[in-house]
Write a protein that holds these residues in place. Structure first.
Motif, PDB file in Angstrom:
ATOM      1  N   GLY A  32       0.946  -1.428  -0.004  1.00 11.48           N
ATOM      2  CA  GLY A  32      -0.085  -0.076  -0.149  1.00 11.48           C
ATOM      3  C   GLY A  32       0.894   1.226  -0.118  1.00 11.48           C
ATOM      4  N   SER A  33       0.242   2.258  -0.713  1.00  9.46           N
ATOM      5  CA  SER A  33       1.471   3.559  -0.852  1.00  9.46           C
ATOM      6  C   SER A  33       0.238   5.036  -0.905  1.00  9.46           C
ATOM      7  N   ASN A  34       0.625   5.867  -0.287  1.00  4.87           N
ATOM      8  CA  ASN A  34      -0.005   7.131  -0.443  1.00  4.87           C
ATOM      9  C   ASN A  34       0.840   8.164   0.236  1.00  4.87           C
ATOM     10  N   LYS A  35       0.830   9.125  -0.432  1.00  7.09           N
ATOM     11  CA  LYS A  35       1.666  10.427  -0.013  1.00  7.09           C
ATOM     12  C   LYS A  35       3.057  10.311   0.353  1.00  7.09           C
ATOM     13  N   GLY A  36       3.576   9.292  -0.164  1.00  7.93           N
ATOM     14  CA  GLY A  36       5.126   9.036   0.148  1.00  7.93           C
ATOM     15  C   GLY A  36       5.265   7.811   1.204  1.00  7.93           C
ATOM     16  N   PHE A  37       4.345   7.669   1.678  1.00  8.45           N
ATOM     17  CA  PHE A  37       4.281   6.401   2.594  1.00  8.45           C
ATOM     18  C   PHE A  37       4.142   5.134   2.104  1.00  8.45           C
ATOM     19  N   GLU A  38       4.547   4.167   2.487  1.00  8.65           N
ATOM     20  CA  GLU A  38       4.442   2.661   2.100  1.00  8.65           C
ATOM     21  C   GLU A  38       4.480   1.802   3.160  1.00  8.65           C
ATOM     22  N   ALA A  39       3.826   0.587   2.862  1.00  3.91           N
ATOM     23  CA  ALA A  39       3.952  -0.396   3.756  1.00  3.91           C
ATOM     24  C   ALA A  39       3.564  -1.799   2.888  1.00  3.91           C
ATOM     25  N   THR A  40       4.363  -2.894   3.372  1.00  2.86           N
ATOM     26  CA  THR A  40       4.138  -4.272   2.576  1.00  2.86           C
ATOM     27  C   THR A  40       3.450  -5.331   3.568  1.00  2.86           C
ATOM     28  N   TYR A  41       2.661  -5.854   3.119  1.00  2.25           N
ATOM     29  CA  TYR A  41       2.099  -6.830   3.851  1.00  2.25           C
ATOM     30  C   TYR A  41       2.857  -8.181   3.878  1.00  2.25           C
ATOM     31  N   ARG A  42       3.372  -8.359   4.865  1.00  2.00           N
ATOM     32  CA  ARG A  42       4.318  -9.745   5.059  1.00  2.00           C
ATOM     33  C   ARG A  42       3.689 -10.767   5.810  1.00  2.00           C
ATOM     34  N   LYS A  43       3.199 -11.708   5.276  1.00  2.00           N
ATOM     35  CA  LYS A  43       2.379 -12.857   5.935  1.00  2.00           C
ATOM     36  C   LYS A  43       3.205 -13.559   6.732  1.00  2.00           C
ATOM     37  N   GLU A  44       4.895 -13.855   6.121  1.00  2.00           N
ATOM     38  CA  GLU A  44       5.657 -14.795   6.935  1.00  2.00           C
ATOM     39  C   GLU A  44       6.204 -14.174   8.120  1.00  2.00           C
ATOM     40  N   THR A  45       6.107 -12.914   8.341  1.00  2.00           N
ATOM     41  CA  THR A  45       6.606 -12.303   9.342  1.00  2.00           C
ATOM     42  C   THR A  45       5.451 -11.705  10.308  1.00  2.00           C
ATOM     43  N   THR A  46       4.316 -11.618   9.579  1.00  2.34           N
ATOM     44  CA  THR A  46       3.067 -11.085  10.200  1.00  2.34           C
ATOM     45  C   THR A  46       3.198  -9.538  10.500  1.00  2.34           C
ATOM     46  N   SER A  47       3.900  -8.948   9.501  1.00  3.15           N
ATOM     47  CA  SER A  47       4.457  -7.565   9.790  1.00  3.15           C
ATOM     48  C   SER A  47       3.536  -6.676   8.598  1.00  3.15           C
ATOM     49  N   PHE A  48       3.341  -5.403   9.032  1.00  3.60           N
ATOM     50  CA  PHE A  48       3.098  -4.208   7.950  1.00  3.60           C
ATOM     51  C   PHE A  48       3.706  -3.052   8.561  1.00  3.60           C
ATOM     52  N   HIS A  49       5.012  -2.870   8.390  1.00  2.52           N
ATOM     53  CA  HIS A  49       5.618  -1.710   8.746  1.00  2.52           C
ATOM     54  C   HIS A  49       5.610  -0.545   7.793  1.00  2.52           C
ATOM     55  N   LEU A  50       5.268   0.511   8.555  1.00  2.00           N
ATOM     56  CA  LEU A  50       5.133   1.810   7.871  1.00  2.00           C
ATOM     57  C   LEU A  50       6.503   2.702   7.484  1.00  2.00           C
ATOM     58  N   GLU A  51       6.785   3.218   6.370  1.00  2.00           N
ATOM     59  CA  GLU A  51       8.024   3.780   5.941  1.00  2.00           C
ATOM     60  C   GLU A  51       7.602   4.998   5.154  1.00  2.00           C
ATOM     61  N   LYS A  52       8.600   5.710   5.227  1.00  2.00           N
ATOM     62  CA  LYS A  52       8.484   7.061   4.342  1.00  2.00           C
ATOM     63  C   LYS A  52      10.256   7.526   4.290  1.00  2.00           C
ATOM     64  N   GLY A  53      10.558   7.913   3.000  1.00  2.00           N
ATOM     65  CA  GLY A  53      11.973   8.218   2.754  1.00  2.00           C
ATOM     66  C   GLY A  53      12.411   9.472   3.292  1.00  2.00           C
ATOM     67  N   SER A  54      11.419  10.431   3.357  1.00  2.00           N
ATOM     68  CA  SER A  54      11.882  11.840   3.689  1.00  2.00           C
ATOM     69  C   SER A  54      10.588  12.505   4.337  1.00  2.00           C
ATOM     70  N   VAL A  55      10.771  12.552   5.795  1.00  2.00           N
ATOM     71  CA  VAL A  55       9.473  13.207   6.348  1.00  2.00           C
ATOM     72  C   VAL A  55       9.421  14.799   6.435  1.00  2.00           C
ATOM     73  N   GLN A  56       8.449  15.156   6.647  1.00  2.00           N
ATOM     74  CA  GLN A  56       8.009  16.544   6.628  1.00  2.00           C
ATOM     75  C   GLN A  56       7.493  16.991   7.942  1.00  2.00           C
ATOM     76  N   VAL A  57       7.643  18.287   8.484  1.00  2.00           N
ATOM     77  CA  VAL A  57       7.152  18.568   9.509  1.00  2.00           C
ATOM     78  C   VAL A  57       5.760  18.465   9.648  1.00  2.00           C
ATOM     79  N   SER A  58       4.846  18.618   8.418  1.00  2.00           N
ATOM     80  CA  SER A  58       3.482  18.244   8.298  1.00  2.00           C
ATOM     81  C   SER A  58       3.027  16.945   8.285  1.00  2.00           C
ATOM     82  N   ASP A  59       4.206  15.856   8.492  1.00  3.28           N
ATOM     83  CA  ASP A  59       3.853  14.482   8.859  1.00  3.28           C
ATOM     84  C   ASP A  59       3.667  14.300  10.309  1.00  3.28           C
ATOM     85  N   SER A  60       3.787  15.183  10.973  1.00  7.26           N
ATOM     86  CA  SER A  60       3.627  15.094  12.645  1.00  7.26           C
ATOM     87  C   SER A  60       2.204  14.815  12.905  1.00  7.26           C
ATOM     88  N   ALA A  61       1.950  13.792  13.538  1.00  9.24           N
ATOM     89  CA  ALA A  61       0.386  13.095  13.910  1.00  9.24           C
ATOM     90  C   ALA A  61       0.738  11.738  14.621  1.00  9.24           C
TER      91      ALA A  61
END
Lengths: 114, 114
Positions: free
Chosen positions: B57-86
């Motif tokens: 899944g991806s949106n606004k520069g954020f990405e996350a990949t559904y990993r069934k083998e590790t039961t994970s869904f980590h959120l990543e963004k390459g370059s955060v902005q002040v407006s991402d504070s939330a």
């Protein structure tokens, strides 16, 4: 398109008073939910509904009641307010079918019980 | 039962830094996975989702990949902005008793400094 509308935005109640938190959605969603959000605790599901006339308890239903007489409206009733009910309350709705439908949230009602 | 575990916050970063927010889940079936974002004073809003294993899944520069083998869904963004504070919430939706009831993590607060 208004989405999910909650009223009021803020409310202060005295212990033992009652009130109804209003929630309405204009997206014709079948599923509606009430959550409470306490600091650092994430969202706790209070009640949910899968359609008009059908409601069911969530994780923390004690002290609350709901009704779902129409598709659009899903009010949450607090009968005897207690300090433990001080929280931010969010109503949400979703299409519901298949599990991949995201939730649409209102902007919340901040309730303080003193 | 279902559960979602997120890394504790707050996560504090400088602008343009790389972001990772970890999320792991436990589910009995094959859930859909979501990331929601909550800006101050607002309700949650969908950031991205993935509905099956290996989906990204991806949106606004954020990405996350559904990993069934590790039961994970980590959120990543390459370059955060002040407006991402939330506050960011990981969630899953899985069928329970015939209804799709979402389960949320506790949320991770992100603070981005200029």
């Amino acid at each position: 398109n208004a989405g999910v509308t909650q009223t009021p935005k803020f409310r202060i109640l005295k212990i033992g008073q009652s009130m109804t938190l209003q929630c309405t959605q204009d997206m014709n969603h079948n599923y509606m939910y009430w959550y409470r959000q306490d600091p650092g605790m994430g969202l706790k599901l209070i009640y949910y509904s899968v359609g008009a006339g059908i409601t069911d308890k969530g994780e923390v239903p004690n002290g609350y009641n709901v009704s779902r007489s129409t598709t659009e409206d899903f009010p949450l009733r607090l009968e005897l307010a207690a300090p433990s009910q001080t929280s931010v309350y969010f109503c949400a709705s979703s299409y519901g079918q298949g599990g991949s439908s995201p939730l649409h949230f209102g902007n919340g009602t901040r309730l303080t019980v003193t | 039962g279902n559960s979602v575990t997120q890394m504790e916050g707050p996560v504090t970063l400088s602008e343009e830094a790389f972001l990772t927010i970890n999320c792991t889940y436990t589910a009995t079936g094959y859930p859909s996975l979501f990331w929601y974002v909550q800006y101050p004073g607002e309700g949650l809003q969908l950031l991205l989702k993935a509905t099956k294993a290996d989906d990204k899944g991806s949106n606004k520069g954020f990405e996350a990949t559904y990993r069934k083998e590790t039961t994970s869904f980590h959120l990543e963004k390459g370059s955060v902005q002040v407006s991402d504070s939330a506050v960011y919430f990981c969630a899953l939706s899985d069928q329970s008793g015939g209804s799709y009831i979402p389960t949320f993590g506790r949320g991770t607060s992100l603070i981005v400094h200029p």
